[in-house]
Design a protein around this motif. Sequence first.
Motif, short mmCIF file in Angstrom:
data_model
loop_
_atom_site.label_atom_id
_atom_site.label_comp_id
_atom_site.label_asym_id
_atom_site.label_seq_id
_atom_site.Cartn_x
_atom_site.Cartn_y
_atom_site.Cartn_z
N ALA A 12 0.92 -1.17 0.06
CA ALA A 12 -0.05 -0.17 -0.07
C ALA A 12 1.17 1.17 0.04
O ALA A 12 0.66 2.25 0.76
CB ALA A 12 -1.01 0.07 1.27
N PRO B 225 -0.39 5.14 -1.23
CA PRO B 225 -1.57 4.60 -0.58
C PRO B 225 -2.60 4.27 -1.46
O PRO B 225 -2.66 4.92 -2.50
CB PRO B 225 -2.08 6.20 0.26
CG PRO B 225 -0.76 6.93 0.29
CD PRO B 225 0.12 6.68 -0.82
N ILE B 226 -3.51 3.55 -0.90
CA ILE B 226 -4.68 3.02 -1.70
C ILE B 226 -6.00 3.39 -1.27
O ILE B 226 -6.07 3.36 0.16
CB ILE B 226 -4.44 1.40 -1.89
CG1 ILE B 226 -4.56 0.57 -0.36
CG2 ILE B 226 -3.18 1.08 -2.53
CD1 ILE B 226 -4.41 -0.75 -0.71
N THR C 105 -16.60 11.95 -0.71
CA THR C 105 -16.30 10.85 0.33
C THR C 105 -14.86 10.27 -0.25
O THR C 105 -14.60 10.20 -1.37
CB THR C 105 -17.06 9.78 0.34
OG1 THR C 105 -17.27 9.00 -1.07
CG2 THR C 105 -18.56 10.39 0.74
N MET D 273 -11.49 7.36 1.11
CA MET D 273 -10.86 6.59 2.09
C MET D 273 -9.41 6.35 1.60
O MET D 273 -9.04 6.08 0.24
CB MET D 273 -11.48 5.35 2.21
CG MET D 273 -12.78 5.09 3.17
SD MET D 273 -12.97 3.47 3.73
CE MET D 273 -14.23 3.23 2.57
N ARG D 274 -8.34 6.31 2.41
CA ARG D 274 -6.99 5.99 1.92
C ARG D 274 -6.28 5.04 3.05
O ARG D 274 -6.59 5.39 4.15
CB ARG D 274 -6.03 7.24 1.82
CG ARG D 274 -6.64 7.71 0.22
CD ARG D 274 -6.18 6.92 -0.98
NE ARG D 274 -6.32 7.73 -2.17
CZ ARG D 274 -7.78 8.02 -2.77
NH1 ARG D 274 -8.64 7.61 -1.99
NH2 ARG D 274 -7.73 8.78 -3.54
N SER D 275 -5.31 4.38 2.45
CA SER D 275 -4.72 3.40 3.35
C SER D 275 -3.46 3.41 3.02
O SER D 275 -3.00 3.22 1.95
CB SER D 275 -5.26 1.88 3.82
OG SER D 275 -6.53 1.90 3.94
N GLU D 276 -2.26 3.42 4.05
CA GLU D 276 -0.96 2.97 3.84
C GLU D 276 -0.23 2.04 4.65
O GLU D 276 -0.81 1.82 5.63
CB GLU D 276 -0.03 4.35 3.21
CG GLU D 276 0.22 5.08 4.97
CD GLU D 276 0.98 6.45 4.48
OE1 GLU D 276 0.75 6.91 3.49
OE2 GLU D 276 1.62 6.69 5.47
N GLN E 195 1.43 10.32 3.49
CA GLN E 195 0.79 10.60 2.15
C GLN E 195 -0.74 10.20 1.86
O GLN E 195 -1.69 10.79 1.28
CB GLN E 195 1.52 10.03 1.29
CG GLN E 195 1.23 10.22 -0.18
CD GLN E 195 2.21 9.46 -1.42
OE1 GLN E 195 2.88 8.89 -0.86
NE2 GLN E 195 1.63 9.52 -2.52
N ALA E 196 -1.16 9.05 2.71
CA ALA E 196 -2.38 8.75 2.76
C ALA E 196 -3.34 9.81 2.99
O ALA E 196 -4.55 9.95 2.58
CB ALA E 196 -2.73 7.47 3.55
N ASP F 199 -3.53 12.43 0.30
CA ASP F 199 -4.18 12.08 -0.90
C ASP F 199 -5.63 11.96 -0.72
O ASP F 199 -6.49 12.33 -1.49
CB ASP F 199 -3.65 10.71 -1.24
CG ASP F 199 -2.14 10.89 -1.78
OD1 ASP F 199 -1.65 11.58 -2.07
OD2 ASP F 199 -1.75 9.20 -2.36
N GLN G 89 -2.49 5.81 9.57
CA GLN G 89 -2.41 5.10 8.32
C GLN G 89 -3.49 4.96 7.54
O GLN G 89 -3.62 4.51 6.39
CB GLN G 89 -1.58 3.92 8.37
CG GLN G 89 -2.10 2.78 9.19
CD GLN G 89 -1.45 1.51 9.44
OE1 GLN G 89 -1.02 1.13 10.50
NE2 GLN G 89 -1.06 0.87 8.46
N TYR G 90 -4.95 4.73 8.39
CA TYR G 90 -6.10 4.70 7.65
C TYR G 90 -6.81 6.13 7.70
O TYR G 90 -6.99 6.52 9.01
CB TYR G 90 -6.79 3.60 8.43
CG TYR G 90 -6.18 2.34 8.38
CD1 TYR G 90 -6.67 1.41 7.51
CD2 TYR G 90 -5.28 1.69 9.20
CE1 TYR G 90 -6.11 0.04 7.09
CE2 TYR G 90 -5.02 0.48 8.85
CZ TYR G 90 -5.19 -0.22 8.09
OH TYR G 90 -4.80 -1.50 7.82
#
Lengths: 341, 351, 389
Positions: B71, B74-75, C239, C241-244, C257-258, C261, C377-378
């Motif tokens: 990830a 980021p995803i 809306t 959502m991002r995760s890293e 960055q998540a 972004d 990270q979330y």
Amino acid sequence: MTERPAPEMLRADLVVEYPFTRTTGPVIGAFLTGLRDGRIVGVRTSDGRVVVPPVEADPTTGDTLDEMVEVASNGTVVTWTWLDPPRPGSPWDRPHGLGLVLLDGADTPMLHGLLVDSPEELETGMRVEAVWAAERTGHVHDLVGFAPEGSGVAPAPHAEDPGDEPVRSVRTPIRLEYDFIPSSAAQEYLHAYAEKRILGNRSPVDGAVFVPPRGVDPRHGVAATELVDLAHEGHVGNFCVTHLPIPGRTDLTTPYVSAWIHLDGADIGFLGLVAGCEVDEVRIGMRVRAVWKPDDELGPTAENVLYWEPTGAPDVPVDEAGNRAWTARRDRDETGGPADA
Amino acid sequence: MREVAVVSSAIHQVEALTFTTDVQLMIPLVNAVRDAVGITQDDVDFTCSGSSDFLAGQAFSFVHTLDAVGAVPPISESHVEMDGAFALYEAWVKLQTGEADTALVYSYGKSSPGSRRDVLAAQLDPYVVGPLWPDAHSIAALQARVLLDAGLATPEDLAAVAVRSQRNAVGNPNALRSSADVTVDDVLAEAVVADPLRPSDLSAESDGGCAVLLAAGDRARSLCDRPAWITGIDHRIDPQALGLRDLTRAPSAALAAERAGATTGRLDVAELHAASTAQALVLHREFGLGDGVDVDPSGGSLAADTLMAAGLVRIAEVARRISAGDADRGLAHASSGPCLQQNLACVLEGE
Amino acid sequence: MGSLGERTAVLGVGQTEYRATRGDVSVAGLVREAALRALADAECTWADIDAVVIGKAPDFFEGLMMPELFLADALGCAGKPILRVHTAGSVGGSTALVAASLIRSRVHRRVLTLGFEKQSESNATWALSLPQPFSVSINAGAGGYFSPIIRQYMARSGAPELIGCMVAYKDRRHALRNPYAHLHQHDLTFDQVVEAPMLWDPIRFSETCPSSDGACAMVLGDEAAGDASDRPVAWVHGTAMRSEGNNFPGRDEVSPQASRDCAADVFAQAGITNPRAEIDAVEMYVPFSWYEPMWLESLGFAELDQGWRMVEDGSTSLDGGDLPVNCSGGVLSSNPIGASGMIRFAEAALQVRGLAGDHQVDGARRAFGHAYGGGAQYFAMWVVGAEKP
């Protein structure tokens, strides 16, 4: 996915255990109060059925329910099974039945133990009656289970003092045991500590080194199986001065410093204690080295490194400390630096 | 509804993943489904996974598994504390919004370190049922006896389901329990372990994981010769308390199947997520599965039942048969909770 | 790609009183309190709800595995779909976004979404970090994790030492205007905040969130439902959502960055180019006080290293600030973890509906809801507005 056993497999019991205290609200509370007092109560639903044990919401409409109804403490077995041996965590200490019992006056059956000596004594449709604990506290265990009708168990004595407060909470301990076996990467990492070595994983994509090794390059989502020896020196990427004791760590006096240690040759940090200097001397970028346990006390554990002490060498610049090191190297040397694949 | 299809899948199930962590398990599976259609994570618009902290004995256990995806950068990602089939549902919904054209779905479960049948008691009413610690085998047994007592099945019927599963599982590398020559008499000769159930009546507990790649419309057609189109998907739940339910039925399974379109039109294949042979028979009835349907060609969850992944595995198994041209239309089923409390039905079709 | 989605409206919001221990209710009673209030606010009944999306943090808090199974009938779900989301601390926000996607995709017309935690049934430190064999335990709690990141922000930005205390004092003052808030410290002084014991230097006790019992629910509906509502609704404008990953070389822990972004995505969807000027109220996830200036920068409300100045000059205060942040008192005043993110989203909706009561930002037209989780990270975010997008 190769299964690779380590020479001496490390394993440990992981016990997840907590004495949960649950507040019951009025409906479950009324049921448990009833049990304490030797009575079984249910709740009436919107369509007139009596549900035992009671539920707070109508299972069909979702409406709030609050009309409590007492039912009989004897009834009919609707279905059953047999447990030999009894399960860990259950209230029974010898083989027993488990069944759904439709109490007289109820429209839904309830789950509880069936107290007979063998499965041959159980059959669907048999009549049973409640067996009560002598000491009752307002818990589902106040009911020991159900035994065949006429087996000679005396009816429950009602509470001596009906003025007792209603039950508002209940203790329901949970204990689950797991056989914890570290991964093959973790096994090698831990065994290496016994030889006073610290291992990392090298990424097959860009050569980045991760510690502790987890068998994965998280940047690229690929397996990283190559293990590399890391220096026993590095710098403090970042740190926390903790004033709170940690449960189970009586050896730590507060305040103490926990830090992200970035070993020379590694590209991420891992947690360690910093000592050997005053707490307020610790700073981002400070050079540190491992202080090991005496050789005759070394085992397969990261605890072999007691703490990290200052080396006295010049600090790493703050802008290049910790995770910034990777970025700084990349920015400095676009061709020879680590690839940003 | 937007056209969405399964374009690739990967499964790995074994008895115990002793030295393999969740992330090590998932890396090859996640890479396999992307590699199969020649894309990378950069081409994946949405990712969704399913797992359980209780199985792992660790809070936030899914956080480190994210590393299997890579990830960085980021995803767009989400996680359900449910079987991966429900993660697939969330991803399917995301594709329906038009905000994503591709989605990676994965789930995994490693129950071997603990006592799974006892861990599952933690799903039950924590006030008046959980403290009795009724294990999952006992709960399955209570349901089976209701079925037998109602005259809806005989022990021979249950054994016949076990035999079908074990014979179908021959040749399935992800099945734990298979036998080419097992008979009903063999099963009936087994000692009862959870009265009235025998070992072969209970699903074979496995560790493992599954990954599935979804794509919409022409993107799916460009990635896969024969996408397995999801023409209907729905899930429903019933109240949990056993006393509130007719255990010979699974109304939420019937409703989900009807809404997914599984009860009209021909089905070539069905993969069922049942914890016992008795549950499989309940599902047969709810889904109206006739003689022409090849039920559990992989052996079904009876042959290997990975908690948190078994439902997604069912979808992958049906999708594979459609993409391979072995079937044109199939039903995949997932369930959760005691006695088929929660059910998902997914109808997949070839073009 | 390109969304053709249904317009989505927040039709109703319901919150429980947040307390250290809600000793008067069971878990089912707790979630029903929030759900029934949301239904009442939306002028709906259980029968109007097509599906439920529920979220919470680790199941160990209540020792109940996949509690949505047990809670299904308490949430009027018999015969309906229910989904259970878990994305660590951001879960309340992610849960609302999954619910919104059910509307946006036209799969359903009305969805009940709910986040909860009954932390008093166990203990937060235990439930969040069960001791694991072979790992050396030297970091006590979430504060031990986030303290170094805050230290790095302070070093980088040159922020004065007491910025965190200013945030904590402001949010606790805001909480006095919110009847649902857990902490109502009427007599609290700024000096008391400063003099509170240091726990994880630089984090003082007064700069940490409490541990709360509570639930928060929303009813989301499609465009027709929003149009038909007699009560004001909030429209969803974006809306994301991002995760890293949790730990990788080059990771910016201060402004992941998540986070950047995710904010860029949600503001682009809402057509917002200058967040500070175009957003009227912010509800962001600030479990430790310093995260307010850190997120202000990461999200684009302030320039790099300048976020603390907005705290210092009162810009984020409900009393005269141009960008009031956490008017509800925020996570620093109420923290049932699984609900905390949804409270942010719901409070943003209340602001643009004009229903935030004593902590209403006058004339709020667009508001921002934010949640984060794991090792920062979330991320889950939404922008809601009084006008239909």
